[in-house]
Design a protein around this motif. Structure first.
Motif, short mmCIF file in Angstrom:
data_model
loop_
_atom_site.label_atom_id
_atom_site.label_comp_id
_atom_site.label_asym_id
_atom_site.label_seq_id
_atom_site.Cartn_x
_atom_site.Cartn_y
_atom_site.Cartn_z
N GLU A 81 57.40 -19.34 -56.95
CA GLU A 81 55.93 -19.40 -57.01
C GLU A 81 55.46 -20.15 -58.25
O GLU A 81 54.56 -20.99 -58.19
N THR A 82 56.06 -19.85 -59.39
CA THR A 82 55.61 -20.43 -60.64
C THR A 82 55.90 -21.92 -60.70
O THR A 82 55.07 -22.71 -61.17
N SER A 83 57.06 -22.32 -60.20
CA SER A 83 57.39 -23.75 -60.23
C SER A 83 56.50 -24.54 -59.27
O SER A 83 56.08 -25.65 -59.58
N ARG A 84 56.19 -23.96 -58.11
CA ARG A 84 55.31 -24.66 -57.16
C ARG A 84 53.91 -24.87 -57.74
O ARG A 84 53.25 -25.87 -57.46
N ALA A 85 53.47 -23.93 -58.56
CA ALA A 85 52.13 -24.04 -59.17
C ALA A 85 52.06 -25.15 -60.20
O ALA A 85 50.96 -25.54 -60.62
N ALA A 86 53.22 -25.69 -60.59
CA ALA A 86 53.24 -26.73 -61.62
C ALA A 86 52.76 -28.08 -61.09
O ALA A 86 52.44 -28.98 -61.86
N GLY A 87 52.76 -28.24 -59.77
CA GLY A 87 52.20 -29.46 -59.19
C GLY A 87 53.16 -30.62 -59.09
O GLY A 87 52.74 -31.76 -58.86
N ARG A 88 54.45 -30.40 -59.28
CA ARG A 88 55.42 -31.47 -59.06
C ARG A 88 56.68 -30.88 -58.43
O ARG A 88 56.92 -29.67 -58.49
N GLU A 89 57.48 -31.77 -57.86
CA GLU A 89 58.69 -31.34 -57.16
C GLU A 89 59.71 -30.78 -58.14
O GLU A 89 60.06 -31.42 -59.13
N VAL A 90 60.16 -29.58 -57.89
CA VAL A 90 61.23 -28.96 -58.68
C VAL A 90 62.28 -28.45 -57.70
O VAL A 90 61.96 -27.71 -56.77
N LEU A 91 63.51 -28.88 -57.90
CA LEU A 91 64.60 -28.45 -57.03
C LEU A 91 64.95 -27.00 -57.36
O LEU A 91 65.23 -26.67 -58.52
N LEU A 92 64.95 -26.14 -56.36
CA LEU A 92 65.23 -24.72 -56.55
C LEU A 92 66.62 -24.39 -56.02
O LEU A 92 66.92 -24.60 -54.84
N VAL A 93 67.46 -23.88 -56.91
CA VAL A 93 68.83 -23.50 -56.59
C VAL A 93 68.96 -21.99 -56.76
O VAL A 93 68.64 -21.46 -57.83
N ALA A 94 69.43 -21.31 -55.74
CA ALA A 94 69.63 -19.86 -55.81
C ALA A 94 71.11 -19.55 -55.90
O ALA A 94 71.92 -20.11 -55.17
N GLY A 95 71.46 -18.67 -56.82
CA GLY A 95 72.84 -18.21 -56.88
C GLY A 95 73.12 -17.22 -55.77
O GLY A 95 72.29 -16.37 -55.45
N ALA A 96 74.31 -17.33 -55.17
CA ALA A 96 74.76 -16.37 -54.15
C ALA A 96 76.15 -15.89 -54.54
O ALA A 96 76.98 -16.67 -55.01
N THR A 97 76.39 -14.61 -54.34
CA THR A 97 77.65 -14.00 -54.77
C THR A 97 78.20 -13.11 -53.67
O THR A 97 77.59 -12.93 -52.62
N GLY A 98 79.37 -12.53 -53.97
CA GLY A 98 79.92 -11.49 -53.11
C GLY A 98 80.66 -11.99 -51.89
O GLY A 98 80.89 -13.20 -51.73
N PRO A 99 81.04 -11.08 -51.00
CA PRO A 99 81.74 -11.45 -49.77
C PRO A 99 80.84 -12.25 -48.85
O PRO A 99 79.64 -12.41 -49.10
N THR A 100 81.41 -12.73 -47.78
CA THR A 100 80.69 -13.68 -46.91
C THR A 100 79.37 -13.12 -46.41
O THR A 100 78.33 -13.80 -46.47
N ARG A 101 79.37 -11.90 -45.92
CA ARG A 101 78.13 -11.34 -45.37
C ARG A 101 77.04 -11.28 -46.42
O ARG A 101 75.88 -11.63 -46.16
N GLN A 102 77.37 -10.83 -47.63
CA GLN A 102 76.38 -10.76 -48.71
C GLN A 102 75.89 -12.15 -49.10
O GLN A 102 74.68 -12.37 -49.26
#
Length: 351
Positions: A81-102
């Motif tokens: 939300e905060t990055s989108r409010a900045a008014g320019r394109e920001v690449l968002l990367v989410a960390g994912a962990t754990g076994p496959t299902r998680q």
């Protein structure tokens, strides 16, 4: 006749391939070790204002302990939300962990919040075959960034064949190379070339002990008699969670160095040792990186962005002697810091 059609906007994957400064986003906590939303937003605003091209959230610097807790979703959502409010394109990367299902479920959460890619952390319970299958499953949800994490903070050694197989997966958009080991770094480079995807898989340095040297070097990898040029296009780094305005300038200078600017090459090679020395103090290399996250927090606290060094684990704090080392590098390398930039924007980012 000139076309009046609007130019096509570059995709997130195109932006990623060009090379970005991507800070690994810390977690702002209050004295009760609860999420401090005001300062969490301030950090995001700082990174965007400093010129970062992306943000990595839910990664090691955010503290892996938030995974599997109710805190993960609001932390991801705040950054989006905060990055989108900045008014320019920001690449968002989410960390994912754990076994496959998680990992798949966390990728689905990230996609629902508008994230573009997933940084897939290693998982000790799976062998290399299992890790490949997990990457394929997550890649059906979102593009994947592979992650060679150093063993001291939860990673493991992976074979050159593993990186060949991972890079061969079409949904793999890039690899964060952070083994803090030149031999293991070369394994990734050779794997990407062997997979035939050197032009498609973007390499990002996470080698906090070798940042600038990684970014200015054009590697010539020879596989089966073919010589292929491979470069690190950007950085996805815990070190770049601090002093981000200067990091943006360093990446621009590294691009000039790779393009043949000899003066930039010489300057960055001299600064490489300074940045590595600063990182050794901040990341607590003398004590097996035990104090790396509190070290990042301490820098941000000094600049006013965080109120304290608090981590989710009450036992996680600076190691003995680490504060003195941070004092030393703080005084020794003022040209690495962006204190004036932060001071100018701090009240606005905290509002």
């Amino acid at each position: 006749m000139l076309s009046t059609a609007p130019e096509a906007q570059p995709s997130a994957r195109d932006l990623f391939r060009r090379g970005l400064v991507i800070p690994a986003h810390p977690l702002a906590l209050d004295a009760g070790r609860k999420l401090d939303e005001r300062r969490q937003r301030a950090l995001t605003r700082y990174y965007v204002a400093a010129g970062a091209g992306g943000l990595a959230v839910g990664v090691h610097t955010t503290q892996f302990a938030i995974h599997g807790t109710p805190m993960l979703a609001p932390v991801l959502e705040l950054a989006a939300e905060t990055s989108r409010a900045a008014g320019r394109e920001v690449l968002l990367v989410a960390g994912a962990t754990g076994p496959t299902r998680q990992a798949v479920a966390e990728a689905e959460l990230a996609r629902s919040l508008g994230y573009h890619m997933v940084l897939l952390s290693p998982y000790a319970e799976l062998d290399e075959d299992g890790l490949i299958e997990r990457a394929r499953a997550v890649g059906e949800v979102m593009p994947v960034i592979g992650f060679y994490l150093q063993p001291a903070v939860g990673g493991r050694r992976l074979s050159r064949e593993f990186w060949t197989r991972l890079a061969s997966i079409e949904s793999v958009a890039g690899i964060k190379v952070a083994p803090f080991d030149r031999y293991r770094t070369l394994d990734v480079l050779h794997g990407v070339v062997r997979a035939g995807r050197a032009d498609e898989v973007a390499l990002y340095t996470g080698n906090d002990d070798h940042i600038l040297a990684d970014l200015i070097t054009t590697h010539r990898v020879v596989v089966d008699g073919r010589e292929v040029e491979v470069e690190f296009v950007g950085g996805l780094l815990g070190q770049w969670a601090v002093w981000v305005r200067k990091a943006v300038g360093l990446l621009e200078e590294a691009r000039r160095a790779r393009a043949g600017d000899d003066e930039a090459v010489r300057r960055l090679l001299s600064l490489d040792g300074h940045l590595t020395d600063a990182n050794a103090a901040i990341f607590d290399s003398a004590n097996g990186f035990h104090g790396c996250i509190p070290g990042i927090h301490e820098i941000l606290r000094r600049q006013g962005l965080l109120a304290g060094r608090w981590c989710l684990d009450p036992e996680e704090d600076l190691s003995p002697g680490q504060l003195a080392e941070i004092d030393r590098v703080w005084a020794a390398y003022p040209w690495l810091r962006d204190d004036e930039f932060v001071a100018e924007g701090l009240d606005r980012w905290l509002s």
